[in-house]
Design a protein around this motif. Structure first.
Motif, short mmCIF file in Angstrom:
data_model
loop_
_atom_site.label_atom_id
_atom_site.label_comp_id
_atom_site.label_asym_id
_atom_site.label_seq_id
_atom_site.Cartn_x
_atom_site.Cartn_y
_atom_site.Cartn_z
N GLN A 1 0.83 -1.58 -0.11
CA GLN A 1 0.34 -0.62 0.36
C GLN A 1 0.73 1.20 -0.47
N GLY A 2 1.19 1.13 -1.35
CA GLY A 2 2.30 2.50 -1.41
C GLY A 2 1.30 4.15 -1.27
N MET A 3 2.41 5.23 -0.68
CA MET A 3 1.63 6.30 -0.30
C MET A 3 1.53 7.27 -0.87
N THR A 4 0.61 7.45 -0.72
CA THR A 4 -0.75 8.68 -1.77
C THR A 4 0.46 10.18 -1.49
N MET A 5 0.85 10.17 -3.32
CA MET A 5 2.09 11.78 -2.29
C MET A 5 1.44 12.10 -2.70
N PRO A 6 1.44 13.35 -2.19
CA PRO A 6 1.20 14.96 -2.30
C PRO A 6 1.31 15.16 -3.89
N ALA A 7 -0.21 16.37 -4.21
CA ALA A 7 1.06 17.26 -6.06
C ALA A 7 -0.38 18.18 -6.09
N ILE A 8 0.01 19.29 -6.60
CA ILE A 8 -1.00 19.72 -6.93
C ILE A 8 -0.54 20.18 -8.06
N THR A 9 -1.63 20.59 -9.21
CA THR A 9 -1.72 20.69 -10.71
C THR A 9 -3.00 21.55 -10.42
N TYR A 10 -2.57 22.32 -11.59
CA TYR A 10 -3.48 22.81 -12.35
C TYR A 10 -4.67 22.80 -13.62
N GLN A 11 -5.89 22.62 -12.46
CA GLN A 11 -6.93 22.88 -14.02
C GLN A 11 -6.95 24.39 -15.32
N PRO B 1 -5.75 25.87 -8.92
CA PRO B 1 -5.41 24.62 -8.24
C PRO B 1 -6.11 23.60 -8.00
N LYS B 2 -5.32 22.58 -8.55
CA LYS B 2 -6.10 21.33 -7.66
C LYS B 2 -5.45 20.54 -7.11
N VAL B 3 -5.31 19.55 -5.84
CA VAL B 3 -4.70 19.55 -4.31
C VAL B 3 -4.77 17.85 -4.50
N VAL B 4 -4.02 16.56 -4.48
CA VAL B 4 -4.00 15.74 -3.69
C VAL B 4 -3.35 15.69 -2.87
N GLN B 5 -4.60 15.02 -1.29
CA GLN B 5 -3.37 15.40 -0.14
C GLN B 5 -2.30 14.18 0.13
N PRO B 6 -1.72 14.05 1.13
CA PRO B 6 -0.63 12.72 1.43
C PRO B 6 -1.11 12.16 2.06
N LYS B 7 -1.20 10.86 2.01
CA LYS B 7 -1.54 9.79 2.92
C LYS B 7 -0.90 8.66 3.49
N PRO B 8 -0.77 8.14 4.50
CA PRO B 8 1.23 7.10 4.51
C PRO B 8 0.33 5.82 3.92
N GLY B 9 1.61 4.69 3.84
CA GLY B 9 1.23 3.81 3.00
C GLY B 9 2.33 2.68 4.20
N PRO C 1 4.60 10.55 3.70
CA PRO C 1 5.37 11.56 2.88
C PRO C 1 5.24 12.87 3.86
N ALA C 2 6.47 12.68 3.09
CA ALA C 2 7.89 14.37 3.84
C ALA C 2 6.77 15.60 4.33
N THR C 3 5.91 15.81 3.09
CA THR C 3 5.40 17.38 3.30
C THR C 3 3.71 16.79 4.29
N THR C 4 3.23 17.18 4.85
CA THR C 4 1.85 17.13 5.69
C THR C 4 0.86 17.90 4.97
N PRO C 5 -0.16 17.27 5.14
CA PRO C 5 -1.39 18.21 4.92
C PRO C 5 -1.11 19.80 5.01
N GLU C 6 -0.82 20.04 6.21
CA GLU C 6 -0.53 21.33 6.68
C GLU C 6 0.18 21.97 5.87
N GLU C 7 1.35 21.32 5.20
CA GLU C 7 2.17 21.89 4.51
C GLU C 7 1.95 21.99 3.43
N LEU C 8 0.98 21.36 2.62
CA LEU C 8 1.06 20.68 1.42
C LEU C 8 -0.57 22.24 0.82
#
Length: 604
Positions: free
Chosen positions: A184-194, A198-206, A237-244
């Motif tokens: 169960q891999g980590m869900t990496m944080p992400a910020i992209t644009y539509q 900005p569109k955000v993917v929240q980090p999750k542990p794995g 993930p090293a980047t926390t939801p708060e940092e994201l």
């Protein structure tokens, strides 16, 4: 004093022990009668008798000293063992030999497959393939450094674990193959644009493998000769939801809230929010650390032609064929933005609401291909040439399309090791690019379509590269065979799905030279000739089929045909060098029978 002639006493072979006298400070010497002396007799100081007592116990101390010497013999403390082998009291060299002998006795067991279980999945790995081994010098050094106080050296014992090495990366690769896709891999944080939102993917542990922890349990299990269960470790993930959230509010949103002005010595360019959104990237590393950056290549692409107002692109040296020989024309340098500095400057102002300006430095940019480099590519002779014929003269749309694509490809240079793509070179071939409607095969029949006739140029180019001995990367013959083309050794093209590609698999440059008349198209390849000959040997046609008769609705989209037989055939490219065949390649194609299309209803 020794008197000559008298017998000397026997030599004392007991060890001499250095003894230090000890006194206690007081008001005066304390005296006591000597044993057997009457009261009142002259007494000796107590410290004198202590020294005499010490002399009496010298033999005992000598024995203790001898035991100490025995206990400290060798480099490895006595009582020290590794893998059940006593190394104590040995020198490092002797301990090294003894440990290697023990490993030799265990060689078969240590070399055998190791049973590994990861998240319920079990497999065997070869210890040698993951670098499992006992580091003998390091183990001996650890044994020599074992903590052993004097008494322990005489009567105690201790066990030192071997130092086991393993290639952590190779072990991790092997374990991941065992695990498969079950982790169960980590869900990496992400910020992209539509668009500019900005569109955000929240980090999750794995749950995943932790390489160092895996190595630790595998090393222990390998020595014990027991199956090993490798644990999965929860990782965040090293980047926390708060940092994201902070990155979004402090950078991603304000970055596209307004344009940025790019100022240069040649003028200014506006960088709109849409271009910023396409070039601002938030990249997560393996640990899930999200880092923002400006992708200047994407920025340049997003700005399009607006940079032409401030930049002058460099121009490469070119080569043409004039008077039957290659002629080189030098290029010229240009002036372009310093992309490294631009990316950093832009990133610094994107969080700001005001002062959204950056200064771009224009730097001299030399051409990628200079005349000197071009002259060193060995383009000196015509290696191959191929010509096909067409009808209708230059007044026909089909002939015009052939001439248009020939002019686009003429003078193209393909460097050693590079692959040429015809679609990639010309791009879309539509009305805007000067192409016209002419017959194309679509849905199994000829219909009017933009760019018809470019397949004839493709076939001509394919044959020129084929007979130059260049590597065929991608081509597809027509569905039907037309007698203006060689069977099998021909190619169609259609934007964007069907392409023709070849690779320059030589150490020399390749120059494509094209020319046409009102009835022919010719492609020649210029380079350095490396083969004696390239020829085609055909096999017999087989599985021959005859055309069907099909009536079509008459009208401008109906193109009548006479029909062509279908067949399968093999063609062999035979390449000779130094009088011997160095390559024989087989090409096979199955042609369908082209129906005989009649524009009109069936006769009643």
């Amino acid at each position: 004093m020794t008197l000559y002639g008298e017998k000397s006493p026997p030599a004392d072979d007991r060890p001499t022990v250095q003894v230090t006298a000890v006194t206690w400070p007081d008001d005066g010497p304390v005296t006591t009668p000597a044993p057997g002396e009457p009261e009142g007799a002259p007494s000796r100081p107590r410290r004198v008798r202590m020294l005499l007592a010490a002399g009496v116990s010298g033999g005992v101390l000598a024995a203790v000293a001898g035991a100490g010497a025995w206990a400290y013999a060798g480099d490895v403390p006595r009582g020290t063992s590794v893998l059940g082998t006593e190394l104590g009291g040995r020198s490092r060299a002797d301990a090294d030999r003894e440990l290697r002998a023990e490993l030799g006795r265990r060689a078969a067991a240590l070399a055998g497959p190791l049973k590994i279980t990861v998240d319920g999945r079990t497999a065997e790995i070869d210890p040698a393939e993951v670098g499992l081994a006992v580091d003998v010098p390091a183990t001996v050094a650890a044994a020599a450094a074992a903590d052993a106080h004097p008494v322990s050296r005489l009567v105690g014992s201790r066990t030192v674990d071997p130092v086991v090495t393993v290639d952590v990366d190779r072990l991790d690769d092997a374990l991941r193959k065992v695990l498969g896709d079950q982790a169960q891999g980590m869900t990496m944080p992400a910020i992209t644009y539509q668009g500019t939102t900005p569109k955000v993917v929240q980090p999750k542990p794995g749950l995943t493998l932790q390489p160092q922890r895996s190595a630790e349990v595998v090393r222990a299990g390998w020595l014990a000769g027991t199956p090993v269960t490798v644990p999965l470790v929860e990782s965040h993930p090293a980047t926390t939801p708060e940092e994201l959230d902070r990155l979004v509010s402090e950078l991603a949103k304000p970055a596209v809230a307004a344009p940025v002005t790019l100022r240069t010595d040649k003028g200014s360019v506006q960088v709109p929010p849409a271009a910023i959104a396409k070039s601002l990237r938030f990249t997560a590393d393996k640990a899930g650390k999200l880092t923002p950056s400006v992708d200047v290549k994407r920025l340049r692409s997003a700005l399009g032609d607006s940079l032409a107002a401030v930049e002058v692109p460099p121009k490469d040296a070119t080569m043409t064929i004039a008077g039957g020989r290659p002629t080189t024309k030098d290029g010229r340098p240009g002036q372009q933005l310093d992309t490294t500095a631009l990316g950093q400057s832009l990133l610094a102002v994107l969080p700001k609401a005001d002062g959204r300006e950056v200064t771009g430095e224009l730097k001299p940019t030399p051409p990628e291909l200079t005349a000197e480099k071009l002259a060193g590519l060995g383009i000196k002779e015509r290696v191959s040439t191929f010509t096909t014929r067409f009808t209708g003269g230059m007044a026909s749309s089909r002939s015009q399309n052939i001439a248009t694509i020939a002019k686009e490809v003429d003078g193209t240079l393909v460097l050693p090791g590079k692959t040429f793509s015809l679609n990639g070179h010309t791009g879309e071939r539509g009305y805007a690019q000067g192409y016209r409607d002419a017959p194309v095969i679509l849905g199994g029949k000829l219909v009017p379509g933009v760019g018809g006739g470019t397949s004839q140029f493709t076939t001509t180019l394919f044959n020129a590269t084929y007979y130059a001995g260049l590597e065929d990367v991608e081509h597809k013959p027509h569905s039907y065979w037309f007698d203006r083309y060689p069977a099998v050794i021909e190619s169609t093209i259609f934007w964007p799905d069907l392409d023709f590609k070849f690779r320059n698999n030589t150490e020399y440059g390749v120059l494509i030279d094209t020319s046409y008349t009102s009835s022919t198209i010719t492609v020649s390849i210029w380079s350095t000739k490396i083969y004696d000959s390239v020829k085609t040997e055909y096999g017999p046609r087989r599985n021959i089929t005859t055309p069907k008769l099909i009536h079509l609705e008459p009208g401008p989209s109906c193109i009548a045909t006479n029909g062509i037989n279908g067949f399968t055939q093999d063609a062999f490219r035979v390449i000779k060098k130094s009088g011997a065949v160095v390559k024989r390649e087989k090409f096979t194609w199955r042609y369908d029978a082209e129906p005989r299309y009649v524009c009109g209803p069936k006769p009643s």
